[in-house]
Design a protein around this motif. Structure first.
Motif, mmCIF file in Angstrom:
data_model
loop_
_atom_site.group_PDB
_atom_site.id
_atom_site.type_symbol
_atom_site.label_atom_id
_atom_site.label_comp_id
_atom_site.label_asym_id
_atom_site.label_seq_id
_atom_site.Cartn_x
_atom_site.Cartn_y
_atom_site.Cartn_z
ATOM 1 N N TYR A 111 0.874 -1.167 0.000
ATOM 2 C CA TYR A 111 0.000 0.000 0.000
ATOM 3 C C TYR A 111 0.910 1.215 0.000
ATOM 4 C CZ TYR A 111 -3.553 -3.359 1.252
ATOM 5 O OH TYR A 111 -4.394 -4.433 1.261
ATOM 6 N N GLU A 112 0.841 1.999 -1.053
ATOM 7 C CA GLU A 112 1.690 3.178 -1.183
ATOM 8 C C GLU A 112 0.799 4.402 -1.236
ATOM 9 O OE1 GLU A 112 3.560 2.156 -4.846
ATOM 10 O OE2 GLU A 112 5.044 0.869 -3.870
ATOM 11 N N GLY A 113 1.130 5.398 -0.412
ATOM 12 C CA GLY A 113 0.243 6.545 -0.434
ATOM 13 C C GLY A 113 0.724 7.727 0.356
ATOM 14 N N THR A 114 -0.214 8.608 0.594
ATOM 15 C CA THR A 114 0.051 9.891 1.220
ATOM 16 C C THR A 114 -0.515 9.900 2.628
ATOM 17 O OG1 THR A 114 -0.249 10.874 -0.961
ATOM 18 C CG2 THR A 114 -0.200 12.375 0.909
ATOM 19 N N TYR A 166 5.019 10.617 2.628
ATOM 20 C CA TYR A 166 4.624 9.526 1.749
ATOM 21 C C TYR A 166 4.999 8.252 2.481
ATOM 22 C CZ TYR A 166 4.021 13.146 -1.653
ATOM 23 O OH TYR A 166 3.600 14.269 -2.292
ATOM 24 N N THR A 223 4.738 3.759 2.801
ATOM 25 C CA THR A 223 4.467 2.454 2.216
ATOM 26 C C THR A 223 4.197 1.472 3.346
ATOM 27 O OG1 THR A 223 5.916 2.889 0.340
ATOM 28 C CG2 THR A 223 5.405 0.589 0.793
ATOM 29 N N ASN A 268 -8.636 3.432 0.513
ATOM 30 C CA ASN A 268 -7.958 2.683 -0.535
ATOM 31 C C ASN A 268 -8.367 3.342 -1.848
ATOM 32 O OD1 ASN A 268 -7.357 0.855 -2.612
ATOM 33 N ND2 ASN A 268 -7.448 -0.869 -1.201
ATOM 34 N N LYS A 269 -7.453 4.095 -2.446
ATOM 35 C CA LYS A 269 -7.762 4.840 -3.672
ATOM 36 C C LYS A 269 -7.866 3.922 -4.885
ATOM 37 C CE LYS A 269 -7.713 9.167 -2.526
ATOM 38 N NZ LYS A 269 -8.926 9.920 -2.514
ATOM 39 N N THR A 270 -7.278 2.729 -4.819
ATOM 40 C CA THR A 270 -7.332 1.793 -5.935
ATOM 41 C C THR A 270 -8.726 1.196 -6.071
ATOM 42 O OG1 THR A 270 -5.002 1.271 -5.567
ATOM 43 C CG2 THR A 270 -6.253 -0.257 -6.943
ATOM 44 N N LYS A 317 -0.490 -4.074 -5.621
ATOM 45 C CA LYS A 317 -0.097 -2.714 -5.249
ATOM 46 C C LYS A 317 -1.334 -1.840 -5.240
ATOM 47 C CE LYS A 317 4.663 -2.865 -6.675
ATOM 48 N NZ LYS A 317 5.740 -2.229 -7.399
ATOM 49 N N LYS A 336 -2.994 2.094 -3.937
ATOM 50 C CA LYS A 336 -2.742 3.481 -3.554
ATOM 51 C C LYS A 336 -3.701 3.838 -2.423
ATOM 52 C CE LYS A 336 0.324 4.450 -6.697
ATOM 53 N NZ LYS A 336 1.698 4.525 -6.286
ATOM 54 N N GLU A 395 -4.765 6.925 0.854
ATOM 55 C CA GLU A 395 -4.633 8.209 1.541
ATOM 56 C C GLU A 395 -5.023 7.943 2.987
ATOM 57 O OE1 GLU A 395 -7.285 12.084 1.391
ATOM 58 O OE2 GLU A 395 -5.991 11.947 -0.381
#
Length: 187
Positions: free
Chosen positions: A31-34, A49, A51, A76-78, A101, A103, A105
């Motif tokens: 999970y990669e995000g802001t 940022y 992970t 979960n933006k994905t 993977k 994305k 926030e």
């Protein structure tokens, strides 16, 4: 994913059969995000940022990543789903594309209940220094990173005025949080 180091062939006694045992490792999920920091008014500012690495089926706990801040929400933006406090985690899963993977926030807010003390010091009669008046000491709590403003605690005291050169505001943190207000004698 198949783990080639864990493939075993075993003989099944009594039947003369051979069995092939295959072992699979749970896939990693990223999970990669802001990360956004919320202030006391709910305004957000970008903080970092981030992970999060996990494995399929693991429960991902969102609280505790940053000391003095607590989980507020995760989106979960994905796949477009959101969880909010007090629930602070979810079960990781694989995605259909196989990349695993996602994305995201995430919002965190400062922890509440940070203790602070307001001490009042008065100039001595001979002008040689200042003495603490323990009877006027005030205790309070606020949020981490909150500013405690001295003018909110200044008290009218006949014959004295606030010495602004010695008095300053504080920002609540991990250490001892003491606001010191100094009063000089009127001349």
């Amino acid at each position: 994913t198949l783990n080639p180091d864990k493939i075993e062939t075993t003989y099944v006694s009594g039947r003369g059969d051979t069995a092939l045992n295959l072992y699979y490792d749970r896939a990693k999920v990223y999970y990669e995000g802001t990360l956004w920091k919320l202030d006391a008014s709910g305004n957000k500012s970008i903080w970092a940022y981030h992970t999060i690495e996990s494995r399929v089926g693991d429960y991902v706990v969102l609280n505790g990543y940053y000391p003095n801040y607590e989980f507020a929400s995760f989106t979960n933006k994905t796949d477009d789903w959101t969880i909010t406090a007090p629930e602070c985690g979810f079960t990781a899963y694989a995605n259909e594309s196989g990349t695993n993977k996602f994305k995201f926030e995430m919002h965190v807010k400062p922890k509440e209940g940070v203790p602070y003390t307001v001490n009042y010091y008065y100039e001595t009669i001979d002008g040689s220094g200042y003495e603490l008046d323990p009877e006027r000491t005030v205790y309070g709590t606020g949020a981490f990173d909150q500013y405690i403003v001295s003018r909110n605690y200044e008290k009218y005291t006949p014959g004295f005025q606030v010495n602004s050169k010695l008095t300053s505001d504080i920002k609540l943190g991990e250490d001892e949080n003491v606001l010191e207000i100094y009063y000089s004698r009127n001349t």
